[in-house]
Design an enzyme around this catalytic site. Sequence first.
Site, PDB file in Angstrom:
ATOM      1  N   CYS A  43       0.275  -1.252  -0.520  1.00 14.88           N
ATOM      2  CA  CYS A  43      -0.297  -0.259  -0.306  1.00 14.88           C
ATOM      3  C   CYS A  43       1.099   1.082  -0.064  1.00 14.88           C
ATOM      4  CB  CYS A  43      -1.113  -0.199   1.219  1.00 14.88           C
ATOM      5  SG  CYS A  43      -2.135   1.468   1.582  1.00 14.88           S
ATOM      6  N   CYS A  48      -1.615   1.423  -3.195  1.00 10.90           N
ATOM      7  CA  CYS A  48      -2.612   2.745  -2.612  1.00 10.90           C
ATOM      8  C   CYS A  48      -2.060   4.298  -2.777  1.00 10.90           C
ATOM      9  CB  CYS A  48      -3.085   2.829  -1.111  1.00 10.90           C
ATOM     10  SG  CYS A  48      -3.013   1.095  -0.920  1.00 10.90           S
ATOM     11  N   LYS A  51      -0.019   5.277  -6.058  1.00  8.75           N
ATOM     12  CA  LYS A  51      -1.374   5.388  -7.216  1.00  8.75           C
ATOM     13  C   LYS A  51      -2.352   6.717  -6.590  1.00  8.75           C
ATOM     14  CE  LYS A  51      -5.156   4.043  -5.818  1.00  8.75           C
ATOM     15  NZ  LYS A  51      -5.698   3.051  -5.583  1.00  8.75           N
ATOM     16  N   TYR A 177      -9.321  -3.246 -10.732  1.00 12.70           N
ATOM     17  CA  TYR A 177      -9.662  -1.895  -9.965  1.00 12.70           C
ATOM     18  C   TYR A 177      -8.178  -1.178 -10.203  1.00 12.70           C
ATOM     19  CZ  TYR A 177     -12.288  -3.155  -6.020  1.00 12.70           C
ATOM     20  OH  TYR A 177     -12.353  -3.639  -4.867  1.00 12.70           O
ATOM     21  N   GLU A 181      -7.915   2.102 -12.913  1.00 16.00           N
ATOM     22  CA  GLU A 181      -7.392   3.599 -12.188  1.00 16.00           C
ATOM     23  C   GLU A 181      -6.198   4.479 -12.817  1.00 16.00           C
ATOM     24  OE1 GLU A 181      -6.491   1.897  -8.610  1.00 16.00           O
ATOM     25  OE2 GLU A 181      -8.008   2.479  -7.335  1.00 16.00           O
ATOM     26  N   HIS A 435     -26.356  21.859   0.771  1.00 16.17           N
ATOM     27  CA  HIS A 435     -27.029  22.564  -0.491  1.00 16.17           C
ATOM     28  C   HIS A 435     -25.660  23.462  -0.238  1.00 16.17           C
ATOM     29  CE1 HIS A 435     -29.425  22.910  -3.581  1.00 16.17           C
ATOM     30  NE2 HIS A 435     -29.496  24.391  -3.940  1.00 16.17           N
ATOM     31  N   GLU A 440     -26.136  15.751  -1.515  1.00 18.48           N
ATOM     32  CA  GLU A 440     -26.916  15.690  -1.099  1.00 18.48           C
ATOM     33  C   GLU A 440     -28.116  14.665  -1.843  1.00 18.48           C
ATOM     34  OE1 GLU A 440     -29.038  19.584  -1.431  1.00 18.48           O
ATOM     35  OE2 GLU A 440     -27.991  20.366  -3.342  1.00 18.48           O
TER      36      GLU A 440
END
Length: 458
Positions: A43, A48, A51, A177, A181, A435, A440
């Site tokens: 990772c 991760c 990347k 994945y 990516e 908002h 939302e």
Amino acid sequence: MAKYDFDLFTIGAGSGGVAGSRRAGSYGARVGIAESVRVGGTCVLRGCVPKKLLVYASEFARAFDDAEGYGWTVGETRVDWARMIATKDRELDRLNGIYLNLLKNANVQLFEARAKLIDAHTVEVGAKRVTSETIMIATGGRPQRPKIPGIDLTMTSDEILDMKEIPKHLVIVGGGYIAVEFAGIFRNLGSEITQIVRADNILRGFDPDVRASLSDEMKKQGIALKANTNVTAVERSDNGLVVVTDAGERIVCDRVLYATGRVPNSGGLGLEEVGVTVNKMGAIAVDEWSRTTVENIYAVGDVTNRINLTPVAIAEARSIAETLYNNNPVKMDHDNVPSAVFSQPSIGQVGLSEDVARGIYGEVDVYVTRFKPMKNTLSGRDERTMMKLVVDAKTDRVLGCHMVGPDAPEIVQGLAIAVKCGATKRQFDQTVGIHPSAAEEFVTLREKRKEPAKAAAD
Ligand code: NDP
């Protein structure tokens, strides 16, 4: 005198191994850890983190494009790739240093060598032998590539992070994945991208609306997505490489990335010799306590091939430390684990896909919205966001929450708490939106989508 040199000996200093070892150390356990490459693991060093840094680097291209609609005049832009890679590497060195310090501060003794089990309590690490009451295996996984002619001419996610230049035409094989990516990263950076997927679409196992939305957006960006296609060979040519497909195509490119899954790093550890069962895929078999078939040996993370995500490995490893050294028995809960894909646009998801939910619960209510995010009104970017809730028709519980759009990982992390707590659609509806935001929409979804059978009959 203690019976063993250590209370806990961990093999593999990636995210899981380091987290579990530190937690055990914090409770006073005497802990040792072995790492044969660099402390940090996939990772931090090869996954991760680098990347995501490349995702950030590549997203500036979109920002420059979008800026004009907001009144900016953007001059000539260009990326200095060598500088980007050098800064990324400096950051990885910094993180490696932090990990080393974390281990030191937790009194975890580091062995910078390859480890192998000699018996259930003895580990050979480099030239030494140490004994431990408990052993935790956290050796992770590595990329796998099919054995086709010319496969050695291709890269995996390990090598793509250190490419010397941005490829003009990158062919990516795989639809998971990693494949999507890197397709997004290098498309933003100006590469021509051909993505070859053996299935009918990318991201098998993801919700169908997620798969459809992302593949539509990728195609709009000019990524050539070739579904139902297999690569039969990769060849060298005068101007680079040629990818040969079973459709008879010969795709000329300069680099090829294979992102065709990962396999557990369970070989050469002496596992089977001491009685640890490893399945056909090389994954270590564990029970709900992450205990292997040998009572005092545990395994966590990708080497067990459960849910192969860093935070899951960390939680599994910490559960062991809590259970053994803090008198606090904890079983890792693998339900409703949220995850993200840092594609362009990104994906966030938690809970069940529509098809899996239908399979388990029968009748489900589905709410879907697709809209142009506000930012794209002035920027003119032709990209839509998709949000979806899958709800148990009987209990009104939200079973799945899916998003494709900017900030999806950030938005879905919060919703994951609600889904984990068993929130109902009514409780989502009772929540006041923020908002103006995209998020939302998750609390204002009103229209149920027609049941597939009813929609087909109409
Ligand atoms: P995935 O398992 O996600 O995807 C593998 C892809 O390769 C699938 O599309 C699969 O096709 C295809 N494939 C497998 N074998 C072959 C083959 N022989 N020929 C052609 N295609 C093939 O693997 P990744 O390598 O993308 O990632 C590994 C794991 O790492 C992920 O599962 C995830 O757990 C983790 N990860 C998580 C990230 C995140 O959280 N953002 C980022 C990166 C990785 P098919 O669908 O047909 O089987």
